[in-house]
Design an enzyme around this catalytic site. Structure first.
Site, PDB file in Angstrom:
ATOM      1  N   ILE A  21       7.212   7.127  -3.977  1.00 14.47           N
ATOM      2  CA  ILE A  21       8.047   6.827  -5.156  1.00 14.47           C
ATOM      3  C   ILE A  21       7.298   7.144  -6.453  1.00 14.47           C
ATOM      4  O   ILE A  21       7.867   7.694  -7.402  1.00 14.47           O
ATOM      5  CB  ILE A  21       8.470   5.337  -5.111  1.00 14.47           C
ATOM      6  CG1 ILE A  21       9.470   5.108  -3.970  1.00 14.47           C
ATOM      7  CG2 ILE A  21       9.047   4.888  -6.456  1.00 14.47           C
ATOM      8  CD1 ILE A  21       9.793   3.643  -3.688  1.00 14.47           C
ATOM      9  N   TYR A 154       4.698  -9.707   2.534  1.00 11.32           N
ATOM     10  CA  TYR A 154       5.252  -8.674   1.639  1.00 11.32           C
ATOM     11  C   TYR A 154       6.434  -9.251   0.850  1.00 11.32           C
ATOM     12  O   TYR A 154       6.535  -9.060  -0.362  1.00 11.32           O
ATOM     13  CB  TYR A 154       5.688  -7.465   2.462  1.00 11.32           C
ATOM     14  CG  TYR A 154       6.262  -6.314   1.648  1.00 11.32           C
ATOM     15  CD1 TYR A 154       5.436  -5.408   0.981  1.00 11.32           C
ATOM     16  CD2 TYR A 154       7.641  -6.123   1.558  1.00 11.32           C
ATOM     17  CE1 TYR A 154       5.971  -4.354   0.240  1.00 11.32           C
ATOM     18  CE2 TYR A 154       8.183  -5.069   0.821  1.00 11.32           C
ATOM     19  CZ  TYR A 154       7.342  -4.182   0.162  1.00 11.32           C
ATOM     20  OH  TYR A 154       7.877  -3.146  -0.569  1.00 11.32           O
TER      21      TYR A 154
HETATM   22  P1  NAD Z   1       3.489   4.943  -0.481  1.00 16.28           P
HETATM   23  O1  NAD Z   1       2.614   4.357   0.555  1.00 16.28           O
HETATM   24  O2  NAD Z   1       4.149   6.245  -0.234  1.00 16.28           O
HETATM   25  O3  NAD Z   1       2.672   5.080  -1.874  1.00 16.28           O
HETATM   26  C1  NAD Z   1       1.937   4.003  -2.400  1.00 16.28           C
HETATM   27  C2  NAD Z   1       0.682   4.518  -3.087  1.00 16.28           C
HETATM   28  O4  NAD Z   1      -0.062   3.391  -3.582  1.00 16.28           O
HETATM   29  C3  NAD Z   1      -0.253   5.295  -2.146  1.00 16.28           C
HETATM   30  O5  NAD Z   1      -0.538   6.580  -2.653  1.00 16.28           O
HETATM   31  C4  NAD Z   1      -1.497   4.414  -2.073  1.00 16.28           C
HETATM   32  O6  NAD Z   1      -2.715   5.152  -1.913  1.00 16.28           O
HETATM   33  C5  NAD Z   1      -1.438   3.696  -3.416  1.00 16.28           C
HETATM   34  N1  NAD Z   1      -2.268   2.480  -3.443  1.00 16.28           N
HETATM   35  C6  NAD Z   1      -2.442   1.560  -2.453  1.00 16.28           C
HETATM   36  N2  NAD Z   1      -3.346   0.639  -2.827  1.00 16.28           N
HETATM   37  C7  NAD Z   1      -3.725   0.959  -4.091  1.00 16.28           C
HETATM   38  C8  NAD Z   1      -4.629   0.367  -5.020  1.00 16.28           C
HETATM   39  N3  NAD Z   1      -5.359  -0.719  -4.707  1.00 16.28           N
HETATM   40  N4  NAD Z   1      -4.769   0.947  -6.241  1.00 16.28           N
HETATM   41  C9  NAD Z   1      -4.076   2.079  -6.546  1.00 16.28           C
HETATM   42  N5  NAD Z   1      -3.235   2.691  -5.700  1.00 16.28           N
HETATM   43  C10 NAD Z   1      -3.048   2.137  -4.484  1.00 16.28           C
HETATM   44  O7  NAD Z   1       4.574   3.818  -0.836  1.00 16.28           O
HETATM   45  P2  NAD Z   1       5.947   3.914  -1.678  1.00 16.28           P
HETATM   46  O8  NAD Z   1       7.052   3.772  -0.724  1.00 16.28           O
HETATM   47  O9  NAD Z   1       5.935   5.062  -2.594  1.00 16.28           O
HETATM   48  O10 NAD Z   1       5.843   2.535  -2.476  1.00 16.28           O
HETATM   49  C11 NAD Z   1       5.705   2.447  -3.879  1.00 16.28           C
HETATM   50  C12 NAD Z   1       6.164   1.080  -4.322  1.00 16.28           C
HETATM   51  O11 NAD Z   1       7.548   0.916  -4.004  1.00 16.28           O
HETATM   52  C13 NAD Z   1       5.431  -0.076  -3.629  1.00 16.28           C
HETATM   53  O12 NAD Z   1       5.197  -1.099  -4.567  1.00 16.28           O
HETATM   54  C14 NAD Z   1       6.421  -0.528  -2.579  1.00 16.28           C
HETATM   55  O13 NAD Z   1       6.245  -1.877  -2.216  1.00 16.28           O
HETATM   56  C15 NAD Z   1       7.740  -0.301  -3.316  1.00 16.28           C
HETATM   57  N6  NAD Z   1       8.896  -0.176  -2.423  1.00 16.28           N
HETATM   58  C16 NAD Z   1       8.919   0.765  -1.439  1.00 16.28           C
HETATM   59  C17 NAD Z   1      10.014   0.821  -0.578  1.00 16.28           C
HETATM   60  C18 NAD Z   1      10.075   1.812   0.552  1.00 16.28           C
HETATM   61  O14 NAD Z   1      10.862   1.579   1.494  1.00 16.28           O
HETATM   62  N7  NAD Z   1       9.332   2.911   0.526  1.00 16.28           N
HETATM   63  C19 NAD Z   1      11.085  -0.066  -0.747  1.00 16.28           C
HETATM   64  C20 NAD Z   1      11.027  -1.018  -1.774  1.00 16.28           C
HETATM   65  C21 NAD Z   1       9.919  -1.067  -2.608  1.00 16.28           C
END
Ligand code: NAD
Length: 277
Positions: A21, A154
């Site tokens: 995202i 979570y």
């Molecule tokens: P993703 O795993 O594709 O990307 C998340 C990124 O965060 C990764 O590149 C990771 O390296 C980075 N990260 C992790 N720990 C970190 C830290 N300590 N410091 C800096 N960067 C760090 O996940 P995503 O799906 O893109 O999720 C992004 C956000 O959206 C998150 O907060 C997630 O909870 C939220 N979200 C995702 C979904 C889903 O289904 N994908 C749904 C609702 C909310």
């Protein structure tokens, strides 16, 4: 006024922007003329993504470390100018039965998903208040308004992000700084790999979340739920008497989606990535 006119030249920082995202949002904002900085704990991924998308600034950032976060924001302001928008997006979602969750993972979820958001908000807000302008966008989840077996910690972390962001919005009303939460449904990124989407709710694409964030920057509001259908279902479930809402959620498959129905093989690489220190 068009999105390009509203977004061109804005300095936007996105945490966890190396993939998913965050990267989709960086790409959308860059195409509209924003000056985009992504920070991520994954050095290789952030450097590859930042250079492939020709982003204005990219580098290592650990949102749980005040020195790292402060240094990253300082560097962005030195090279790109005052930060207009901070998107606290970094997050992890290990799945499984709560009693099987090692304490170290419990701490890690809360550290990244909650403390990281609080820390980033504090650092950015301190700077924005002096200028009486800015926008802090926190990526929560529809899990912040629901309760999903297999995601207890979570869920707790995302409920916290919503309460925190709403509170800042009231506390700093009239300060010139806006606060928003984004509540995505299950989205097609590595974080959701191997998870079966509950019935009726199709998974979102990261570009849809990015589009909603662009909309928020153009016209700030407290919350946006994506997809609209998933958001409505979540709100209906919440408005029902608890026993009825829970039964409806179970009938849609939410009780198994993050436990028995998980495709363990498909999810393995993600779980390994987020469970290592
Ligand atoms: P993703 O795993 O594709 O990307 C998340 C990124 O965060 C990764 O590149 C990771 O390296 C980075 N990260 C992790 N720990 C970190 C830290 N300590 N410091 C800096 N960067 C760090 O996940 P995503 O799906 O893109 O999720 C992004 C956000 O959206 C998150 O907060 C997630 O909870 C939220 N979200 C995702 C979904 C889903 O289904 N994908 C749904 C609702 C909310």
């Amino acid at each position: 006024m068009s999105a390009v006119t509203k977004i061109r030249g804005k300095v936007v920082v996105i945490t966890g922007g190396a993939r998913g995202i965050g990267l989709a949002t960086a790409t959308a904002l860059k195409s509209l003329g924003a000056k985009v900085a992504i920070g991520d704990i994954d050095k290789k991924a952030v450097e590859e993504s930042g250079s492939a998308r020709d982003l204005d600034h990219y580098g290592v950032l650990d949102v749980t470390d005040p020195v790292s976060f402060t240094g990253f924001l300082d560097e962005v302001e030195r090279t790109l100018g005052p930060i207009d928008v901070l998107i606290n997006n970094a997050g992890i979602m290990p799945t499984g039965k709560f009693v099987d969750e090692p304490d170290q993972i419990t701490h890690r979820i809360l550290d990244i998903n909650v403390y990281g958001v609080i820390l980033g908000s504090k650092l950015a807000l301190t700077r924005m208040l002096l200028r009486r302008s800015g926008h802090i966008i926190n990526i929560a989840s529809l899990a912040g308004e629901s309760h999903i077996p297999g995601l207890a910690t979570y869920n707790a972390s995302k409920h916290a992000v919503l309460g925190f962001t709403d509170t800042l919005r009231e506390e700093y009303r009239g300060s010139g700084v806006s606060f928003s939460s984004v509540l995505p449904t299950l989205t097609n990124t590595e974080l959701g790999s191997g998870v079966t989407t509950p019935k009726i709710m199709r998974p979102a694409e990261p570009e849809e979340i990015a589009e909603a964030i662009v909309g928020l920057i153009c016209a700030p509001k407290p919350k946006v739920r994506v997809t609209m259908v998933a958001g409505i279902i979540a709100q209906v479930v919440n408005a029902l008497p608890e026993a009825v809402g829970d039964a409806l959620a179970r009938s849609l498959g939410s009780g198994r989606a993050f436990l028995d129905d998980v495709d363990v093989e498909k999810r393995k690489a993600y779980e390994e990535r987020v469970r290592k220190d």
